[in-house]
Design a protein around this motif. Structure first.
Motif, PDB file in Angstrom:
ATOM      1  N   SER A  76       5.897  -0.429  -3.163  1.00  0.00           N
ATOM      2  CA  SER A  76       5.331   0.931  -3.235  1.00  0.00           C
ATOM      3  C   SER A  76       6.207   1.926  -2.499  1.00  0.00           C
ATOM      4  O   SER A  76       6.367   3.060  -2.931  1.00  0.00           O
TER       5      SER A  76
ATOM      6  N   ARG B  94       1.458   4.321 -10.751  1.00  0.00           N
ATOM      7  CA  ARG B  94       0.418   4.617  -9.756  1.00  0.00           C
ATOM      8  C   ARG B  94      -0.909   4.373 -10.428  1.00  0.00           C
ATOM      9  O   ARG B  94      -1.114   4.842 -11.559  1.00  0.00           O
TER      10      ARG B  94
ATOM     11  N   ARG C  87      -0.008   8.285  -2.257  1.00  0.00           N
ATOM     12  CA  ARG C  87       1.160   7.410  -2.077  1.00  0.00           C
ATOM     13  C   ARG C  87       1.011   6.611  -0.800  1.00  0.00           C
ATOM     14  O   ARG C  87       0.463   7.109   0.190  1.00  0.00           O
ATOM     15  N   SER C  88       1.575   5.387  -0.817  1.00  0.00           N
ATOM     16  CA  SER C  88       1.517   4.604   0.405  1.00  0.00           C
ATOM     17  C   SER C  88       2.937   4.259   0.836  1.00  0.00           C
ATOM     18  O   SER C  88       3.816   4.057   0.013  1.00  0.00           O
TER      19      SER C  88
ATOM     20  N   SER D 169       0.145  -0.934  -0.223  1.00  0.00           N
ATOM     21  CA  SER D 169      -0.680   0.074  -0.869  1.00  0.00           C
ATOM     22  C   SER D 169      -2.060  -0.467  -1.206  1.00  0.00           C
ATOM     23  O   SER D 169      -2.236  -1.652  -1.477  1.00  0.00           O
TER      24      SER D 169
ATOM     25  N   TYR E 185       8.120   5.355  -3.805  1.00  0.00           N
ATOM     26  CA  TYR E 185       7.959   6.616  -3.081  1.00  0.00           C
ATOM     27  C   TYR E 185       9.330   7.190  -2.733  1.00  0.00           C
ATOM     28  O   TYR E 185       9.584   8.386  -2.871  1.00  0.00           O
TER      29      TYR E 185
ATOM     30  N   HIS F 177      -5.062  -0.400  -3.849  1.00  0.00           N
ATOM     31  CA  HIS F 177      -5.270  -0.030  -5.241  1.00  0.00           C
ATOM     32  C   HIS F 177      -6.738  -0.068  -5.644  1.00  0.00           C
ATOM     33  O   HIS F 177      -7.051   0.125  -6.802  1.00  0.00           O
TER      34      HIS F 177
END
Ligand code: ADP
Ligand code: ZN
Length: 448
Positions: free
Chosen positions: A196, A368, A434-435, A439, A200, A441
């Motif tokens: 993730s 995402r 965003r992580s 992340s 990003y 989910h």
């Protein structure tokens, strides 16, 4: 500094420690059996928790002589670690412990893990094997963007880069624009981070107008959370590198319990240190290679906090057969998910990774997504939120019918993979959070 690089005939990639990574099966089993006996003897005499468990099963270390005897041993669970918080399972005296980490607590209280100097040395060796398998060498400049701190990712990867003699840039997470600039200006060639974070970073670079052609990025060491082949393709394409899997967990060591090689087909387990088994999580029976179940590890050499048959709750399989890279160590497949990530929706098991592969197989959607599970009138509902890619957004967002059609199309695809109906909500670009680390989910409102 180690200089024992060897070329293997098949792939022409380096192997950090061919003596261990390319052992014959018989030699490996013999080594594992010897080490298992030793570790059982060690915990029997140093950890009351294990001594009590073994005694209650009428077992002594002498009953454990070969690696096949492992099935006689009891399992260890995350709950056992929590019950013995903080140091109850530590085997080495405090004076021998030189570092303490804590698991990131994704699913509850953190567990504490102490390492002796020898443990740290073995960890560095395992990380060096991983990085070498990805093709990292002394000329590389490698940035580590796993979080530094209690989480094992940052320091673990950092020490591995230093061990092989490449230059490490301890970028950590946060400050991504500065990091992106350094990637371009320093000619950084590799990066270790969560998948993730890699995305990003790609987004941040795109916003800043830094193209992949302006960088020298060529290798990514991605892990700490489940990711799919589709996600790999996406990251590789956007950052212009090859992305390799790096797997680990703090209870066993940290990153580099297993690692991919250039074949990108399964992750080689450092099985001279961490003995893997796959079990059926319900019956606890051992499953043959190729079958998916819960991954269990026994640390064969650890001094600080050794564990016997630790149930990771990660679901995967051991791949049958040997890899063409020249390494003989067994490989594990991708983690399909954690048993505690698994959602049961209307009685059907659903993993976020299944949704990820469906979403990413549609070119309209950004990588995402969010699953929102709720219970309405006693019926479980699943809402999947996805984000349009910027280029699709500009051309189609003005036409609600097109969006509607896309939603229905994705819902139908999800239904065929998940076997349950899901409602799809398409969102504008950059609206799903965003992580930078692992992340999240899923929002499960049934548990709130
Ligand atoms: P926590 O359990 O608090 O997240 P860790 O930080 O030690 O503790 O994380 C280890 C877990 O992270 C693993 O058990 C696994 O679920 C996940 N993980 C680590 N590496 C990978 C990977 N390469 N692929 C999928 N999952 C991974
Ligand atoms: Zn291989």
């Amino acid at each position: 500094m180690k200089t024992n690089f060897y070329n293997t005939p098949k792939s022409q990639t380096m192997i950090w420690n061919p003596n261990k990574e390319c052992m014959s099966r018989d030699e490996m089993s013999e080594l594992q059996g010897r080490r298992l006996h030793k570790i059982v003897d060690y915990v029997y005499h140093h950890v009351p928790f294990y001594r009590n468990k073994l005694q209650s099963m009428d077992l002594t270390p002498d009953d454990i002589r070969t690696i096949d005897d492992i099935t006689k041993l009891p399992f260890t669970t995350k709950q056992d670690l929590r019950d013995n918080y903080p140091f109850g399972l530590q085997a080495a005296p405090q004076s021998e412990i030189i570092r303490i980490h804590a698991s990131s607590g994704t699913t509850g209280n953190p567990t504490i893990v102490g390492y002796t100097r020898k443990d740290i040395g073995i960890w560095n060796e395992c990380m060096a094997r991983s990085l070498t398998a990805y093709g990292v060498g002394r000329d590389d400049i490698f940035s580590v963007s796993y979080g530094y701190g209690l989480f094992t990712g940052g320091l673990g990867a950092h020490n591995g880069v230093e061990t092989i003699g490449a230059a490490v840039v301890p970028a950590s997470t946060g400050n991504t624009e500065k990091h992106a600039k350094l990637i371009r200006d320093l000619g950084i060639t590799g990066i270790a981070c969560t998948p993730s974070y890699a995305l990003y970073l790609a987004e941040t670079m795109e916003k800043m107008g830094i193209t992949k052609e302006q960088t020298r990025l060529r290798i990514g060491a991605f892990g700490a959370e489940p990711w799919t082949e589709q996600m790999r393709t996406e990251i590789q394409e956007r950052l212009g590198l090859k992305g390799y899997n790096l797997y680990g967990l703090s209870e066993i060591m940290g990153p580099s319990v297993s690692y991919e090689c250039v074949c990108q087909h399964g992750s080689h387990i450092n099985e001279d240190h961490f003995y893997p088994e796959i079990i059926n999580p319900q019956t606890l029976e051992r499953l043959p290679d190729g079958e998916t179940g819960e991954l269990v590890f026994t640390t064969l050499t650890k001094e600080g906090m050794p564990v016997l048959r630790y149930r990771t709750r990660d679901l995967c399989s051991i791949l049958p057969g040997q890899c063409s890279c020249g390494r003989t160590s067994v490989r594990m497949g991708r983690i399909a998910g954690r048993s505690d990530d698994m959602l049961i929706i209307r009685g059907i098991n659903v993993f976020p990774s299944q949704v990820e592969s469906v979403v990413l197989s549609s070119p309209e959607f950004a990588p995402r997504y969010m699953l929102i599970v709720d219970r309405v009138n006693n019926l479980d509902t699943l809402l999947v939120q996805v984000e349009l890619r910027q280029e699709v957004f500009t051309s189609t967002f003005d036409t609600p019918t097109a969006i509607n059609k896309l939603e229905q199309h994705l819902a139908a695809k999800l239904k065929s993979v998940l076997s349950i109906g899901a409602k799809v909500q398409i969102k504008a670009p950059n609206t799903i959070e965003r992580s930078q680390g692992k992340s999240a989910h899923v929002i499960d409102k049934r548990q709130m």
